[in-house]
Design an enzyme around this catalytic site. Structure first.
Site, PDB file in Angstrom:
ATOM      1  N   ARG A  18       0.837  -1.201   0.000  1.00  0.00           N
ATOM      2  CA  ARG A  18       0.000   0.000   0.000  1.00  0.00           C
ATOM      3  C   ARG A  18       0.870   1.248   0.000  1.00  0.00           C
ATOM      4  O   ARG A  18       1.780   1.384   0.815  1.00  0.00           O
ATOM      5  CB  ARG A  18      -0.906  -0.003   1.242  1.00  0.00           C
ATOM      6  CG  ARG A  18      -1.993   1.073   1.211  1.00  0.00           C
ATOM      7  CD  ARG A  18      -2.896   0.919   2.418  1.00  0.00           C
ATOM      8  NE  ARG A  18      -3.552  -0.369   2.408  1.00  0.00           N
ATOM      9  CZ  ARG A  18      -4.658  -0.636   1.731  1.00  0.00           C
ATOM     10  NH1 ARG A  18      -5.212   0.301   0.985  1.00  0.00           N
ATOM     11  NH2 ARG A  18      -5.209  -1.829   1.780  1.00  0.00           N
TER      12      ARG A  18
ATOM     13  N   THR B 293      -0.956   7.674  -1.162  1.00  0.00           N
ATOM     14  CA  THR B 293      -2.277   7.488  -1.756  1.00  0.00           C
ATOM     15  C   THR B 293      -3.122   6.451  -1.029  1.00  0.00           C
ATOM     16  O   THR B 293      -4.341   6.406  -1.205  1.00  0.00           O
ATOM     17  CB  THR B 293      -2.150   7.059  -3.223  1.00  0.00           C
ATOM     18  OG1 THR B 293      -1.551   5.747  -3.288  1.00  0.00           O
ATOM     19  CG2 THR B 293      -1.279   8.044  -3.999  1.00  0.00           C
TER      20      THR B 293
ATOM     21  N   ASP C 114      -1.330  -8.942  12.525  1.00  0.00           N
ATOM     22  CA  ASP C 114      -0.629  -9.004  11.243  1.00  0.00           C
ATOM     23  C   ASP C 114      -0.127 -10.431  11.042  1.00  0.00           C
ATOM     24  O   ASP C 114       0.821 -10.865  11.692  1.00  0.00           O
ATOM     25  CB  ASP C 114       0.547  -8.024  11.227  1.00  0.00           C
ATOM     26  CG  ASP C 114       1.176  -7.910   9.850  1.00  0.00           C
ATOM     27  OD1 ASP C 114       1.611  -8.951   9.300  1.00  0.00           O
ATOM     28  OD2 ASP C 114       1.263  -6.794   9.320  1.00  0.00           O
TER      29      ASP C 114
ATOM     30  N   ASP D 292       3.674 -10.882  10.041  1.00  0.00           N
ATOM     31  CA  ASP D 292       4.593 -10.621  11.153  1.00  0.00           C
ATOM     32  C   ASP D 292       4.578 -11.762  12.155  1.00  0.00           C
ATOM     33  O   ASP D 292       5.626 -12.193  12.648  1.00  0.00           O
ATOM     34  CB  ASP D 292       4.218  -9.316  11.853  1.00  0.00           C
ATOM     35  CG  ASP D 292       4.763  -8.098  11.128  1.00  0.00           C
ATOM     36  OD1 ASP D 292       5.669  -8.260  10.291  1.00  0.00           O
ATOM     37  OD2 ASP D 292       4.288  -6.980  11.410  1.00  0.00           O
TER      38      ASP D 292
END
Length: 224
Positions: free
Chosen positions: A114, A118, A212, A215
């Site tokens: 990402r 933006t 996550d 992770d």
């Protein structure tokens, strides 16, 4: 979870049977105190169920073999060769189980992140077999949240000539918002998941969630 209890399974969304065993496995990996070794091992057990389900959705054709007693067994074989495409990095957690069940399977890679400005998914890298358009593709990513990354990865495959009908998206957790986003653009694309979450919160985190996944699986989460 009302969505899980409803047992959603249709032509495009295939939710694993919500058995007590599967719920027990989810209880382990969703526990914030689950250690790395147990998280990896338990996740692998769920991922294997997901891959088995996804493989069963691929097209098969009749194929006969001779048994040791000289008889013909009228069986089946896949119509097309299989290619696994994990979305780096979290999707690579699913690659091992696919290889274990399909030795010699070809593997592509897609890296999408990402953009910090933006907030939109951006393709950074892809490496796919030159003839991937002749394969059935399992697109691997353990988290389907907003659907942005999934849509970007699907577009990469379509741009390489893969037919939408030849793609199965395999995800460990899926949010209703992500499923809706994918099907708004690709209504016939099949999704296999082990859990459909309640919703996304204001920060686009799944509720009740798992944190996550990448992770936690690779041991790069911040120590508590």
């Amino acid at each position: 979870m009302a969505t899980q209890a409803a047992g959603i399974t249709n032509e495009t969304v295939h939710l694993l049977p919500q058995t007590r065993q599967l719920r027990a496995l989810h209880t382990i990996i969703r526990d914030r105190n689950c250690d790395l070794e147990r998280f990896v091992t338990t996740s692998g057990r769920i991922i294997r169920q997901l891959v088995e389900t996804a493989l069963d959705l691929l097209p098969f054709e009749p194929y006969g073999v001779q048994t040791p007693v000289g008889q013909t067994y009228h069986g089946l074989r896949p119509v097309k060769p299989i290619c696994g495409v994990p979305v780096v990095r979290a999707g690579e957690s699913m690659e091992h189980e696919l290889r274990a069940m399909s030795p010699g399977v070809r593997i592509g890679k897609i890296l999408i992140q990402r953009d910090k400005v933006t907030k939109l998914p951006r393709l950074y890298y892809s490496a796919l077999p030159a003839d991937i358009d002749r394969h059935s593709v399992l697109l691997l990513d353990p988290m389907l949240a907003t659907g942005g990354t999934a849509l970007a990865a699907i577009e990469v495959l379509l741009a390489h000539g893969v037919a939408e009908d030849d793609i199965v998206f395999v995800s460990l957790l899926s949010a209703p918002e992500g499923i809706d986003a994918v099907h708004a653009r690709h209504p016939n694309l099949r999704i296999v998941t082990s859990a459909i979450e309640e919703r996304l919160n204001e920060n686009a985190y799944m509720i009740p969630g798992i944190g996550d996944f990448g992770d936690r699986y690779f041991g790069t989460d911040v120590p508590r």
